[in-house]
Design a protein around this motif. Sequence first.
Motif, PDB file in Angstrom:
ATOM      1  N   ARG A   1       0.812  -1.230   0.000  1.00 18.41           N
ATOM      2  CA  ARG A   1       0.000   0.000   0.000  1.00 18.41           C
ATOM      3  C   ARG A   1       0.842   1.275   0.000  1.00 18.41           C
ATOM      4  NH1 ARG A   1      -4.878  -1.931   4.150  1.00 18.41           N
ATOM      5  NH2 ARG A   1      -4.961  -4.058   3.340  1.00 18.41           N
ATOM      6  N   ASP A   2       2.121   1.144  -0.307  1.00 16.20           N
ATOM      7  CA  ASP A   2       3.024   2.306  -0.379  1.00 16.20           C
ATOM      8  C   ASP A   2       3.003   3.162   0.888  1.00 16.20           C
ATOM      9  OD1 ASP A   2       3.939   1.799  -3.008  1.00 16.20           O
ATOM     10  OD2 ASP A   2       2.079   2.647  -3.818  1.00 16.20           O
ATOM     11  N   LEU A   3       3.087   2.503   2.035  1.00 18.26           N
ATOM     12  CA  LEU A   3       3.042   3.255   3.296  1.00 18.26           C
ATOM     13  C   LEU A   3       4.429   3.695   3.756  1.00 18.26           C
ATOM     14  CD1 LEU A   3       0.439   0.982   5.166  1.00 18.26           C
ATOM     15  CD2 LEU A   3       0.019   3.170   4.025  1.00 18.26           C
ATOM     16  N   GLY A   4       5.469   3.221   3.077  1.00 19.62           N
ATOM     17  CA  GLY A   4       6.836   3.614   3.453  1.00 19.62           C
ATOM     18  C   GLY A   4       7.349   2.857   4.663  1.00 19.62           C
ATOM     19  N   ASN A   5       8.624   3.063   4.989  1.00 21.33           N
ATOM     20  CA  ASN A   5       9.256   2.448   6.170  1.00 21.33           C
ATOM     21  C   ASN A   5       9.071   0.931   6.260  1.00 21.33           C
ATOM     22  OD1 ASN A   5      10.156   4.935   7.029  1.00 21.33           O
ATOM     23  ND2 ASN A   5       8.376   5.297   8.349  1.00 21.33           N
ATOM     24  N   VAL A   6       9.201   0.256   5.127  1.00 22.12           N
ATOM     25  CA  VAL A   6       8.983  -1.197   5.141  1.00 22.12           C
ATOM     26  C   VAL A   6      10.052  -1.883   5.995  1.00 22.12           C
ATOM     27  CG1 VAL A   6       8.653  -3.262   3.740  1.00 22.12           C
ATOM     28  CG2 VAL A   6       8.039  -1.028   2.799  1.00 22.12           C
ATOM     29  N   ILE A   7      11.317  -1.626   5.667  1.00 23.90           N
ATOM     30  CA  ILE A   7      12.400  -2.301   6.385  1.00 23.90           C
ATOM     31  C   ILE A   7      12.417  -1.902   7.862  1.00 23.90           C
ATOM     32  CG2 ILE A   7      14.933  -2.410   6.568  1.00 23.90           C
ATOM     33  CD1 ILE A   7      13.701  -4.237   4.441  1.00 23.90           C
ATOM     34  N   GLU A   8      12.140  -0.643   8.117  1.00 22.00           N
ATOM     35  CA  GLU A   8      12.098  -0.181   9.508  1.00 22.00           C
ATOM     36  C   GLU A   8      11.053  -0.972  10.299  1.00 22.00           C
ATOM     37  OE1 GLU A   8      12.182   1.637   6.838  1.00 22.00           O
ATOM     38  OE2 GLU A   8      13.781   3.120   7.056  1.00 22.00           O
ATOM     39  N   SER A   9       9.914  -1.249   9.669  1.00 25.10           N
ATOM     40  CA  SER A   9       8.845  -1.986  10.351  1.00 25.10           C
ATOM     41  C   SER A   9       9.221  -3.447  10.564  1.00 25.10           C
ATOM     42  CB  SER A   9       7.549  -1.892   9.548  1.00 25.10           C
ATOM     43  OG  SER A   9       7.192  -0.544   9.405  1.00 25.10           O
ATOM     44  N   TYR A  10       9.818  -4.076   9.555  1.00 26.05           N
ATOM     45  CA  TYR A  10      10.262  -5.468   9.718  1.00 26.05           C
ATOM     46  C   TYR A  10      11.319  -5.541  10.836  1.00 26.05           C
ATOM     47  CZ  TYR A  10       8.145  -7.154   5.271  1.00 26.05           C
ATOM     48  OH  TYR A  10       7.292  -7.528   4.266  1.00 26.05           O
ATOM     49  N   THR A  11      12.200  -4.554  10.842  1.00 24.57           N
ATOM     50  CA  THR A  11      13.243  -4.514  11.864  1.00 24.57           C
ATOM     51  C   THR A  11      12.627  -4.360  13.258  1.00 24.57           C
ATOM     52  OG1 THR A  11      14.697  -3.477  10.256  1.00 24.57           O
ATOM     53  CG2 THR A  11      15.386  -3.348  12.557  1.00 24.57           C
TER      54      THR A  11
END
Length: 252
Positions: A221-231
């Motif tokens: 959904r193009d919400l950004g911060n993908v890697i930050e959230s997985y981390t």
Amino acid sequence: MTTRRKKIYEGKAKILYEGPEPGTLIQYFKDDATAFNGEKKAQLEGKGVINNRISEYVMTRLNGIGVQNHFIRRLNLREQLIKEVEIIPLEVVVRNIAAGSIATRLGLPEGQALPRSIIEFYYKDDKLNDPMVSEEHITAFNWAATQEIDDMMATALRVNDYLSGLFSGVGITLVDFKIEFGRIYEGDFSRIILADEISPDSCRLWDSLTNEKLDKDRFRRDLGNVIESYTEVARRLGIMKEMPTVIQGGVH
Ligand code: TMP
């Protein structure tokens, strides 16, 4: 990089290589992210490393409560040794809260608790866009036997109960997830074990307080911060200690 070994299969997010002994494979986690059946693509630097680690953690914990699975041990940042299985061509989805395709299909507001946990089966076929199927289809087309369906459903519910608790203990709501199973043959008999991966690519994970999404929906959904959230998911599970530099890039 070790490249001189035989590639057995390449999927959208992982590659399987021949393992060191018969009956084993090496599962390599790529940084590739896809959504909508591969229509949307990106490279998310460090995703493979995080998912390798999260899947290791979850599979190890599940093994600890007697949920047999394909994980043997992690080999390095992006690879794990697994048992070779005959993959059952089904995605088994368990849902606790309406989100994603069930919200669209049944017109439910995203975030509404379901009356009880619901299990769905999807037939794994990219050309058909993984259609939802019933037990009738599964047995009629011989994708799995009735006993195997029962085993998958019982295991899926155990995984759901255990992971719901595990995640809720670190302030995360397990909204839904997808798992896959494979057969292992022992003489004339076969049994079913959990396979594939369990990671923020295959689960919906919401922060329990804010409902902030900490999973692949950030990419879809193009919400950004993908890697930050997985981390953040890895950090809350207490498995970040040995991977602090991954996000900056450098590690492959
Ligand atoms: P859905 O709401 O799109 O049907 O997804 C249900 C769950 O399954 C969600 O946690 C995401 C996961 N999933 C996969 O792991 N792979 C897929 O290809 C799809 C469509 C969903």
